[in-house]
Write a protein that holds these residues in place. Structure first.
Motif, PDB file in Angstrom:
ATOM      1  N   PHE A  49     -73.213  16.717   4.202  1.00  0.00           N
ATOM      2  CA  PHE A  49     -73.575  15.655   5.148  1.00  0.00           C
ATOM      3  C   PHE A  49     -72.374  14.770   5.470  1.00  0.00           C
ATOM      4  O   PHE A  49     -72.102  14.467   6.635  1.00  0.00           O
ATOM      5  N   GLU A  50     -71.627  14.355   4.456  1.00  0.00           N
ATOM      6  CA  GLU A  50     -70.481  13.475   4.671  1.00  0.00           C
ATOM      7  C   GLU A  50     -69.372  14.175   5.451  1.00  0.00           C
ATOM      8  O   GLU A  50     -68.708  13.556   6.289  1.00  0.00           O
ATOM      9  N   ASN A  51     -69.176  15.469   5.195  1.00  0.00           N
ATOM     10  CA  ASN A  51     -68.184  16.227   5.954  1.00  0.00           C
ATOM     11  C   ASN A  51     -68.544  16.278   7.427  1.00  0.00           C
ATOM     12  O   ASN A  51     -67.688  16.072   8.296  1.00  0.00           O
ATOM     13  N   ILE A  52     -69.795  16.557   7.705  1.00  0.00           N
ATOM     14  CA  ILE A  52     -70.221  16.726   9.098  1.00  0.00           C
ATOM     15  C   ILE A  52     -70.189  15.414   9.863  1.00  0.00           C
ATOM     16  O   ILE A  52     -69.833  15.375  11.048  1.00  0.00           O
ATOM     17  N   THR A  53     -70.522  14.316   9.182  1.00  0.00           N
ATOM     18  CA  THR A  53     -70.675  13.041   9.893  1.00  0.00           C
ATOM     19  C   THR A  53     -69.484  12.104   9.710  1.00  0.00           C
ATOM     20  O   THR A  53     -69.548  10.943  10.123  1.00  0.00           O
ATOM     21  N   PHE A  54     -68.400  12.589   9.120  1.00  0.00           N
ATOM     22  CA  PHE A  54     -67.241  11.741   8.868  1.00  0.00           C
ATOM     23  C   PHE A  54     -66.759  11.049  10.140  1.00  0.00           C
ATOM     24  O   PHE A  54     -66.546   9.831  10.169  1.00  0.00           O
ATOM     25  N   VAL A  55     -66.608  11.825  11.208  1.00  0.00           N
ATOM     26  CA  VAL A  55     -66.118  11.258  12.468  1.00  0.00           C
ATOM     27  C   VAL A  55     -67.136  10.295  13.063  1.00  0.00           C
ATOM     28  O   VAL A  55     -66.776   9.220  13.572  1.00  0.00           O
ATOM     29  N   LEU A  56     -68.428  10.631  12.969  1.00  0.00           N
ATOM     30  CA  LEU A  56     -69.464   9.742  13.494  1.00  0.00           C
ATOM     31  C   LEU A  56     -69.446   8.392  12.774  1.00  0.00           C
ATOM     32  O   LEU A  56     -69.646   7.346  13.394  1.00  0.00           O
ATOM     33  N   LYS A  57     -69.176   8.432  11.469  1.00  0.00           N
ATOM     34  CA  LYS A  57     -69.108   7.179  10.706  1.00  0.00           C
ATOM     35  C   LYS A  57     -67.915   6.347  11.155  1.00  0.00           C
ATOM     36  O   LYS A  57     -68.031   5.130  11.341  1.00  0.00           O
TER      37      LYS A  57
END
Length: 218
Positions: free
Chosen positions: A98-106
């Motif tokens: 989850f953190e890998n996929i949403t890193f940029v969104l964060k």
């Protein structure tokens, strides 16, 4: 969608040209294999599309924008429309799927609920929603590649670039990953895959752009 006009790209103060006089067009929604031997210029070609590099001569136009004239402040918005999948996955080992996929969104400031919904959506699309809270080291090579693809899709890109995405996978997994790219293309996303895997090229029968020693050969 993507246009190269007499593009040259040189390294080492113009002593070595990775690309020489490339003129080619990739229309919106097309699926293209970019092929050629090692050192042919495939990765440089992709990096020019993503504006990680600028051409030494000529012009690269992506989304009707001359990449040479995209300002540093406008570059993040430009890259939001382009997903990139690397051969070595480039997943962060100390972060969950989850953190890998949403890193940029964060980084872009999206709220937590939006990030969770988006991550679940793209993971479901690649068949790995049950891996939401796992870490990359617990995943197989094929699963890691699908996670990398999910990460590239999280911003709903108009263009998806992949650099030797099956280079570290066995034959069956390579077919599975290529079928996934085909499904992505069927949604309307322009797909450009750099590969030297002739079996995959022959099997999927898409348009081929062939480079040799920096020249466009086919």
């Amino acid at each position: 969608m993507i246009k190269f006009y007499h593009v040259y790209k040189a390294y080492d103060n113009r002593k070595q040209f990775a690309l020489k006089d490339i003129t080619v067009s990739i229309p919106k929604g097309e699926f293209v294999f970019l092929t050629g031997p090692s050192g042919a210029g495939k990765t440089t070609f992709l990096r020019l599309i993503f504006r990680e590099l600028k051409p030494t001569e000529g012009k690269v136009v992506v989304h009707n924008k001359d990449t040479m004239h995209i300002s540093k402040s406008d570059l993040p918005d430009f890259r939001k429309k382009i997903g990139v999948v690397f051969q070595d996955f480039k997943l962060l080992e100390n972060r969950t799927v989850f953190e890998n996929i949403t890193f940029v969104l964060k980084v872009l400031g999206y709220p937590a609920r939006f990030r969770e919904d988006k991550a679940y959506s793209v993971l479901k699309w690649v068949g790995l929603q049950h891996k939401f809270n796992e870490y990359p080291k617990s995943l197989s090579g094929g699963e890691q590649q699908r996670i990398a693809i999910a990460r590239a899709l999280v911003n709903d890109p108009l263009i998806l670039l992949a650099d030797e995405p099956t280079g570290n996978l066995d034959y069956e997994l390579s077919i599975e990953i290529m079928k996934l790219f085909e499904r992505i293309n069927n949604r309307g996303t322009t797909v450009v895959i750099a590969t030297h895997d002739k079996n995959m090229i022959d099997m999927f029968k898409k348009r081929v752009i062939r480079l040799e020693h920096g020249h466009l050969k086919e």
